[in-house]
Design a protein around this motif. Structure first.
Motif, PDB file in Angstrom:
ATOM      1  N   TYR A  92      -8.007   0.428   7.826  1.00 58.70           N
ATOM      2  CA  TYR A  92      -8.227   1.771   8.379  1.00 58.70           C
ATOM      3  C   TYR A  92      -8.467   1.731   9.883  1.00 58.70           C
ATOM      4  CZ  TYR A  92      -7.750   3.826   3.857  1.00 58.70           C
ATOM      5  OH  TYR A  92      -7.210   4.237   2.665  1.00 58.70           O
ATOM      6  N   ARG A  95      -5.001   2.070  11.020  1.00 59.01           N
ATOM      7  CA  ARG A  95      -4.480   3.444  10.944  1.00 59.01           C
ATOM      8  C   ARG A  95      -5.057   4.325  12.059  1.00 59.01           C
ATOM      9  NH1 ARG A  95      -1.391   4.733   6.611  1.00 59.01           N
ATOM     10  NH2 ARG A  95      -1.814   6.980   6.812  1.00 59.01           N
ATOM     11  N   GLN A 111      -2.361  -2.198   9.154  1.00 58.29           N
ATOM     12  CA  GLN A 111      -2.759  -1.387   8.010  1.00 58.29           C
ATOM     13  C   GLN A 111      -1.910  -1.683   6.776  1.00 58.29           C
ATOM     14  OE1 GLN A 111      -1.180   1.651   6.556  1.00 58.29           O
ATOM     15  NE2 GLN A 111       0.731   1.121   7.587  1.00 58.29           N
TER      16      GLN A 111
END
Length: 361
Positions: A92, A95, A111
């Protein structure tokens, strides 16, 4: 807008058959110069959703690390879950990097690799739990010996993890070198597919064990069909909560893994990988539910009813070691001599039929 900004999307669209050219041109893009549809995702990753997942997985990781620090029980389960959460956190972060620039290759690769392999570690934690559950209800209700479960499923999980990691590494290297990522992607999909198959077999064996246990209880009665030494543990609400949490976590990871097989099976340019709502619901939500319910019903305290008065038997030399008293006494004519109060109390409880406890693995 300059000539470069106008011509770059056209060049990208004309180079769909030439992956090397497409990746090279995409590296030159920014949010200001190219449409978002030309990014790795075909959308801009949600900052709110990914930040939420980052915070939740970080909290889950901290909780599992505290379990390792404060207890020496269920170390394998806790390390497996903590490893998976660590990869989720890294994924994350990638991301969120992609939110800043969805055309950047590093965030995308970070990711896709981390989030793909993370649940394989969590699945190992699930597999380690089943043998303890079988022992708690009684090995007679299982088709195979309790220790056979981890001996079967852990090697399968390792193979799945190796395939996913190998494929992810190959795809990452190929992407950095502006080469075709499909061979690495295919290996990742093979690892994910094998993980789905392994989880399905695990679900089938769990269901079979539950059905056989219920049938034996109906036919023979609970007193005969179930191991009487763990009656107190089975009746505890924490243990029953753990069973529900394990079932929910298994179902969530199975749904998530099935989705990722379909997603990556289409390749990095497929429709599923470009649909953010599906990723949030079938990847992020499924995995965080699995982690949080196992944080809430961690086996260290859900099985505590069966470990707070622990007796380790040494069959080989006929001696008994009492955990609390820390003393060792040999069975013989004067075995009560020299025992501490804890040893005598435990022996008295054993004589009146209270619950002896299975030692930790």
């Amino acid at each position: 807008m300059d000539t470069f900004s106008l011509s770059l999307p056209l060049l990208l669209s004309r180079s769909t058959t030439n992956q090397t050219s497409e990746q090279a041109l995409r590296d030159l893009c920014t949010l200001a110069t190219c449409p978002i549809s030309q990014s790795y995702y075909a959308y801009r990753p949600s900052l709110a959703a990914n930040t939420t997942f980052l915070v939740l997985f970080s909290l889950s990781l901290i909780a599992f690390l505290l379990e390792v620090a404060l207890s020496r029980r269920f170390i394998g389960f806790t390390i497996a879950m903590a490893s998976g959460c660590t990869l989720e956190v890294l994924g994350y972060v990638g991301r969120i990097m992609s939110w800043h620039n969805p055309f950047n290759q590093n965030g995308f690769l970070m990711q896709i690799v981390c989030l793909t392999i993370a649940p394989a570690f969590m699945a190992a934690g699930l597999y380690l739990s089943l043998s303890r559950i079988v022992n708690t209800f009684g090995p007679e209700n299982s088709r195979i010996a309790p220790l056979s479960y981890p001996r079967i499923f852990i090697p399968c999980d390792v193979l799945s993890l190796v395939l996913q990691a190998l494929g992810g590494g190959m795809a990452s290297v190929a992407s950095h070198q502006n080469k075709d990522v499909k061979p690495g992607d295919n290996i990742m999909v093979a690892g994910l597919a094998f993980q789905v198959f392994t989880l399905l077999m695990f679900i089938i064996l769990c269901s079979d064990f539950a059905i056989r246990t219920l049938r034996r209880m109906k036919t023979l009665g609970s007193a005969t069909a179930l191991d009487p030494t763990h009656a107190k543990l089975r009746a505890s609400w924490s243990f029953q909560g753990f069973l529900c949490a394990l079932a929910l976590a298994t179902l969530c990871i199975f749904i998530r893994s099935t989705y990722r097989v379909a997603e990556l099976g289409e390749g990095w340019e497929g429709a599923l990988i470009k649909t953010q709502s599906l990723f949030i619901g079938l990847e992020g939500v499924m995995v965080i539910i699995a982690c949080l319910v196992l944080n809430a019903f961690h086996p260290e305290w859900c099985f505590r009813e069966g470990y707070d008065k622990k007796v380790l038997r040494n069959v080989k030399d006929g001696s008994i070691f009492f955990k609390r008293g820390g003393k060792k006494s040999n069975k013989g004519g004067s075995e009560r001599e020299g025992k501490g109060s804890t040893e005598l109390e435990l022996e008295k409880e054993k004589e009146v039929g209270s619950e002896p406890v299975t030692p930790p693995a």
